[in-house]
Design a protein around this motif. Sequence first.
Motif, PDB file in Angstrom:
ATOM      1  N   ASP A 124       0.830  -0.808  -0.685  1.00 19.68           N
ATOM      2  CA  ASP A 124       0.036   0.123   0.205  1.00 19.68           C
ATOM      3  C   ASP A 124       0.727   1.284   0.165  1.00 19.68           C
ATOM      4  O   ASP A 124       1.900   1.077   0.263  1.00 19.68           O
ATOM      5  N   TYR A 125       0.004   2.123  -0.218  1.00 22.53           N
ATOM      6  CA  TYR A 125       1.274   3.493  -0.249  1.00 22.53           C
ATOM      7  C   TYR A 125       0.277   4.829   0.783  1.00 22.53           C
ATOM      8  O   TYR A 125      -1.412   4.524   0.351  1.00 22.53           O
ATOM      9  N   LEU A 126       0.980   5.736   1.053  1.00 26.93           N
ATOM     10  CA  LEU A 126       0.510   6.183   1.988  1.00 26.93           C
ATOM     11  C   LEU A 126       0.875   7.986   1.180  1.00 26.93           C
ATOM     12  O   LEU A 126       2.389   8.064   1.422  1.00 26.93           O
ATOM     13  N   PRO A 127      -0.124   9.086   1.129  1.00 30.61           N
ATOM     14  CA  PRO A 127       0.550  10.017   0.843  1.00 30.61           C
ATOM     15  C   PRO A 127       1.456  10.910   2.638  1.00 30.61           C
ATOM     16  O   PRO A 127       1.441  10.302   3.214  1.00 30.61           O
ATOM     17  N   LYS A 128       2.242  11.697   1.910  1.00 27.87           N
ATOM     18  CA  LYS A 128       3.328  11.974   3.408  1.00 27.87           C
ATOM     19  C   LYS A 128       2.674  12.941   4.255  1.00 27.87           C
ATOM     20  O   LYS A 128       2.570  13.105   5.275  1.00 27.87           O
ATOM     21  N   ASN A 129       1.726  14.055   3.724  1.00 27.91           N
ATOM     22  CA  ASN A 129       0.596  14.527   5.199  1.00 27.91           C
ATOM     23  C   ASN A 129      -0.557  13.522   5.795  1.00 27.91           C
ATOM     24  O   ASN A 129      -1.394  13.802   5.486  1.00 27.91           O
ATOM     25  N   PHE A 130       0.074  12.127   5.715  1.00 23.95           N
ATOM     26  CA  PHE A 130      -1.491  10.836   5.943  1.00 23.95           C
ATOM     27  C   PHE A 130      -2.421  11.797   7.392  1.00 23.95           C
ATOM     28  O   PHE A 130      -1.309  12.105   8.529  1.00 23.95           O
ATOM     29  N   SER A 131      -3.285  11.397   8.060  1.00 22.62           N
ATOM     30  CA  SER A 131      -3.653  11.318   8.920  1.00 22.62           C
ATOM     31  C   SER A 131      -3.814  10.341   9.673  1.00 22.62           C
ATOM     32  O   SER A 131      -3.460   9.380   9.361  1.00 22.62           O
ATOM     33  N   VAL A 132      -3.365  10.271  11.263  1.00 18.47           N
ATOM     34  CA  VAL A 132      -3.887   9.158  11.628  1.00 18.47           C
ATOM     35  C   VAL A 132      -4.073   8.150  11.474  1.00 18.47           C
ATOM     36  O   VAL A 132      -4.067   7.134  11.938  1.00 18.47           O
ATOM     37  N   ASP A 133      -5.626   8.587  11.310  1.00 20.09           N
ATOM     38  CA  ASP A 133      -6.925   7.554  10.676  1.00 20.09           C
ATOM     39  C   ASP A 133      -6.078   6.264   9.651  1.00 20.09           C
ATOM     40  O   ASP A 133      -6.029   5.337   9.898  1.00 20.09           O
ATOM     41  N   GLN A 134      -5.913   7.462   8.686  1.00 18.12           N
ATOM     42  CA  GLN A 134      -4.953   6.460   7.458  1.00 18.12           C
ATOM     43  C   GLN A 134      -4.179   5.145   7.631  1.00 18.12           C
ATOM     44  O   GLN A 134      -3.763   5.063   6.592  1.00 18.12           O
ATOM     45  N   LEU A 135      -3.269   6.084   9.012  1.00 18.92           N
ATOM     46  CA  LEU A 135      -2.360   5.167   8.693  1.00 18.92           C
ATOM     47  C   LEU A 135      -2.296   4.503   9.694  1.00 18.92           C
ATOM     48  O   LEU A 135      -2.202   2.821   9.489  1.00 18.92           O
ATOM     49  N   ARG A 136      -3.581   4.320  10.911  1.00 23.48           N
ATOM     50  CA  ARG A 136      -3.738   3.258  11.148  1.00 23.48           C
ATOM     51  C   ARG A 136      -4.646   2.096  10.699  1.00 23.48           C
ATOM     52  O   ARG A 136      -4.206   0.624  10.581  1.00 23.48           O
ATOM     53  N   VAL A 137      -5.394   2.713   9.706  1.00 20.61           N
ATOM     54  CA  VAL A 137      -5.962   1.525   8.839  1.00 20.61           C
ATOM     55  C   VAL A 137      -4.897   0.683   8.081  1.00 20.61           C
ATOM     56  O   VAL A 137      -5.149  -0.860   7.897  1.00 20.61           O
ATOM     57  N   ALA A 138      -4.715   1.317   7.185  1.00 20.95           N
ATOM     58  CA  ALA A 138      -3.086   0.947   6.298  1.00 20.95           C
ATOM     59  C   ALA A 138      -2.668  -0.337   6.740  1.00 20.95           C
ATOM     60  O   ALA A 138      -2.180  -1.501   6.634  1.00 20.95           O
ATOM     61  N   VAL A 139      -1.913   0.225   8.374  1.00 21.70           N
ATOM     62  CA  VAL A 139      -1.620  -0.995   9.310  1.00 21.70           C
ATOM     63  C   VAL A 139      -2.236  -1.836   9.298  1.00 21.70           C
ATOM     64  O   VAL A 139      -1.449  -3.460   9.240  1.00 21.70           O
ATOM     65  N   GLU A 140      -3.457  -1.666   9.718  1.00 21.75           N
ATOM     66  CA  GLU A 140      -3.932  -3.519  10.531  1.00 21.75           C
ATOM     67  C   GLU A 140      -4.196  -3.775   9.294  1.00 21.75           C
ATOM     68  O   GLU A 140      -4.087  -5.284   8.920  1.00 21.75           O
ATOM     69  N   ARG A 141      -4.397  -3.326   8.191  1.00 27.55           N
ATOM     70  CA  ARG A 141      -4.389  -4.258   6.657  1.00 27.55           C
ATOM     71  C   ARG A 141      -3.626  -4.509   6.582  1.00 27.55           C
ATOM     72  O   ARG A 141      -4.011  -5.636   6.297  1.00 27.55           O
ATOM     73  N   ALA A 142      -2.466  -4.193   6.077  1.00 28.37           N
ATOM     74  CA  ALA A 142      -1.595  -4.488   6.477  1.00 28.37           C
ATOM     75  C   ALA A 142      -0.746  -5.827   6.901  1.00 28.37           C
ATOM     76  O   ALA A 142      -0.641  -6.722   6.946  1.00 28.37           O
ATOM     77  N   LEU A 143      -1.011  -6.010   8.504  1.00 36.02           N
ATOM     78  CA  LEU A 143      -1.285  -6.804   9.448  1.00 36.02           C
ATOM     79  C   LEU A 143      -2.253  -8.197   8.491  1.00 36.02           C
ATOM     80  O   LEU A 143      -1.061  -8.924   9.223  1.00 36.02           O
ATOM     81  N   ARG A 144      -3.104  -7.632   8.849  1.00 38.20           N
ATOM     82  CA  ARG A 144      -3.748  -8.748   8.468  1.00 38.20           C
ATOM     83  C   ARG A 144      -3.568  -9.593   7.255  1.00 38.20           C
ATOM     84  O   ARG A 144      -3.535 -10.015   7.234  1.00 38.20           O
ATOM     85  N   HIS A 145      -3.391  -9.171   6.457  1.00 34.67           N
ATOM     86  CA  HIS A 145      -2.745  -9.198   4.973  1.00 34.67           C
ATOM     87  C   HIS A 145      -1.685 -10.438   5.430  1.00 34.67           C
ATOM     88  O   HIS A 145      -1.576 -11.385   4.623  1.00 34.67           O
ATOM     89  N   ARG A 146      -0.629 -10.264   6.246  1.00 44.33           N
ATOM     90  CA  ARG A 146       0.843 -10.601   6.505  1.00 44.33           C
ATOM     91  C   ARG A 146       0.075 -12.468   7.221  1.00 44.33           C
ATOM     92  O   ARG A 146       0.378 -12.951   6.919  1.00 44.33           O
ATOM     93  N   GLY A 147      -0.536 -11.975   8.306  1.00 46.90           N
ATOM     94  CA  GLY A 147      -1.041 -13.387   8.838  1.00 46.90           C
ATOM     95  C   GLY A 147      -1.808 -14.309   8.614  1.00 46.90           C
ATOM     96  O   GLY A 147      -1.181 -15.323   8.103  1.00 46.90           O
ATOM     97  N   LEU A 148      -3.055 -13.638   6.833  1.00 56.48           N
ATOM     98  CA  LEU A 148      -3.158 -14.771   5.925  1.00 56.48           C
ATOM     99  C   LEU A 148      -1.658 -15.016   5.271  1.00 56.48           C
ATOM    100  O   LEU A 148      -1.645 -16.138   4.938  1.00 56.48           O
ATOM    101  N   GLN A 149      -0.892 -14.175   4.940  1.00 58.42           N
ATOM    102  CA  GLN A 149       0.487 -15.529   4.068  1.00 58.42           C
ATOM    103  C   GLN A 149       1.255 -15.695   4.592  1.00 58.42           C
ATOM    104  O   GLN A 149       0.982 -17.038   4.467  1.00 58.42           O
ATOM    105  N   VAL A 150       0.661 -15.884   6.372  1.00 55.71           N
ATOM    106  CA  VAL A 150       1.960 -16.799   7.155  1.00 55.71           C
ATOM    107  C   VAL A 150       0.652 -17.725   6.888  1.00 55.71           C
ATOM    108  O   VAL A 150       1.566 -18.927   6.759  1.00 55.71           O
ATOM    109  N   GLU A 151      -0.754 -17.831   7.179  1.00 55.77           N
ATOM    110  CA  GLU A 151      -1.400 -19.191   7.387  1.00 55.77           C
ATOM    111  C   GLU A 151      -1.582 -20.199   6.097  1.00 55.77           C
ATOM    112  O   GLU A 151      -1.584 -20.694   6.112  1.00 55.77           O
TER     113      GLU A 151
END
Length: 465
Positions: free
Chosen positions: A100-127
């Motif tokens: 994923d990518y984030l714009p430089k002026n991301f909001s706190v929420d944008q960052l959190r959402v992107a991180v959660e999504r990425a980690l969920r994806h990671r979990g699935l990949q490992v599974e």
Amino acid sequence: MSRTRVLIVDDEPDMVENCARILGKGGHDCLTATGGRRALALLESERPDLLITDLKMPELDGMELLRRARELDPALPVIVITAFATIESAVAAVKEGAFDYLPKNFSVDQLRVAVERALRHRGLQVENRNLREQLQQALGLDNIIGRSPAMTQVFELVRKAARSEANILVLGESGTGKELIARAIHANSPRAARAFVPVDCASLPEQLLESELFGHEKGAFTGAVRSKPGLMEVAHLGTLFLDEIAELSPALQVKLLRALQERQIRRVGGTSLVDVDVRVVSATNRDLREAIAKGRFREELYYRVNVIAIQLPPLRERAGDAKLLAHAFLKKYGLGRVTGIGDDAMAALEGYGWPGNVRELQNIIERACALAEGETVTRRDLPEHVLAPLVAPPPAAGAAPTERALTAGAELPLKDAKERWMLVLEAAYLRDLLDRHDGNISAAAKAAGIDRKTFHRLINKYQLR
Ligand SMILES: Nc1ncnc2c1ncn2[C@@H]1O[C@H](COP(=O)(O)OP(=O)(O)OP(=O)(O)O)[C@@H](O)[C@H]1O
Ligand SMILES: [Mg+2]
């Protein structure tokens, strides 16, 4: 769930600290670096679950870091941070595997959402990877059936050969289980957790196969709208299975040989070399020595792929295995409804010559299970040719459609006799066609008006070469 570790990389210390504070509150452990080199070192030593990186950095830019990170851990999700002006590079990063990518002026929420999504994806990949590993274990030797002395020897050799890094050539008639053995070699090898990549050298015309194997760059030929890695690249660190290797064209044989010698390839239309580390397992039902003698197969390639040869015996030479296999396939196809094979039927199965080997036996049991009225397979559920083997079996190499073979069906009902004649005629037709085209499968298939793959299957069925 244990705490996840996020590595944050940016050349601006403020930015890094900001991110770390936000994610720290969200329960993540944050590692930080303000330069690419330090980041690489942390990636190697700390094995984080997620990488967030700026794209523009002085010493080692985000793109390069992304590439190296994915080499270290292909399942690592990467989020790139980019200024709006460089949205194209963000897209390029996603093409290189960024999650994923984030714009430089991301909001706190944008960052959190992107991180959660990425980690969920990671979990699935490992599974998925765990599932894949389990599957690979299931693809080991245990489910390859056979207790005959001939197969016991094969299993022993497979076990030893798998442990080594040596290239292996699996030989045997059509349907003897060459692909199954190739997969077992991989599953029992040190590369088991990596990819097993099968390539059917007989199914594609030369040019397509070339770009399939070596990949191509965008614009390399009409229709190459984007660049694509070849299967050799996909198999990097894993096993490349070259099925029907005897069918490789002379030009591709040369190219493959060079790739295996140099451990590097060049995509079609490309200029740079890509490192590839593959273990090659090949298979063929042809006599490669004869092909070499006829100038159809390169001797150097033969020695390169044939460090260890594993010869699979035809089913008719595996004492007792037909019975074992028949019962195993009955379990699979009987679905609990058909559970036994009558003595007469079993005697027929054990007496048959199995020109199509295990695959033929599998098909016949599947068919018998569909036809069986009760819970037992009887002679009635078996095809005529299994019950009364041909006088002149069409699959025997070199068998000609003699008049004897054509009249040999007289004792049969017309329908079965016709079926038998068809086999004999089809074999003769194909043999003739191949001769006429000097053994060139593409040309012969074209003349017959059928596709290469089907044609090849027929050649195997009748063992025409
Ligand atoms: N020993 C065995 N035990 C169980 N199943 C087997 C065995 N050998 C082969 N089979 C099954 O028989 C079928 C044919 O096997 P496989 O595709 O590996 O043969 P092959 O030698 O590659 O044939 P071809 O030359 O026609 O490509 C597959 O469905 C495979 O699962
Ligand atoms: Mg095969």
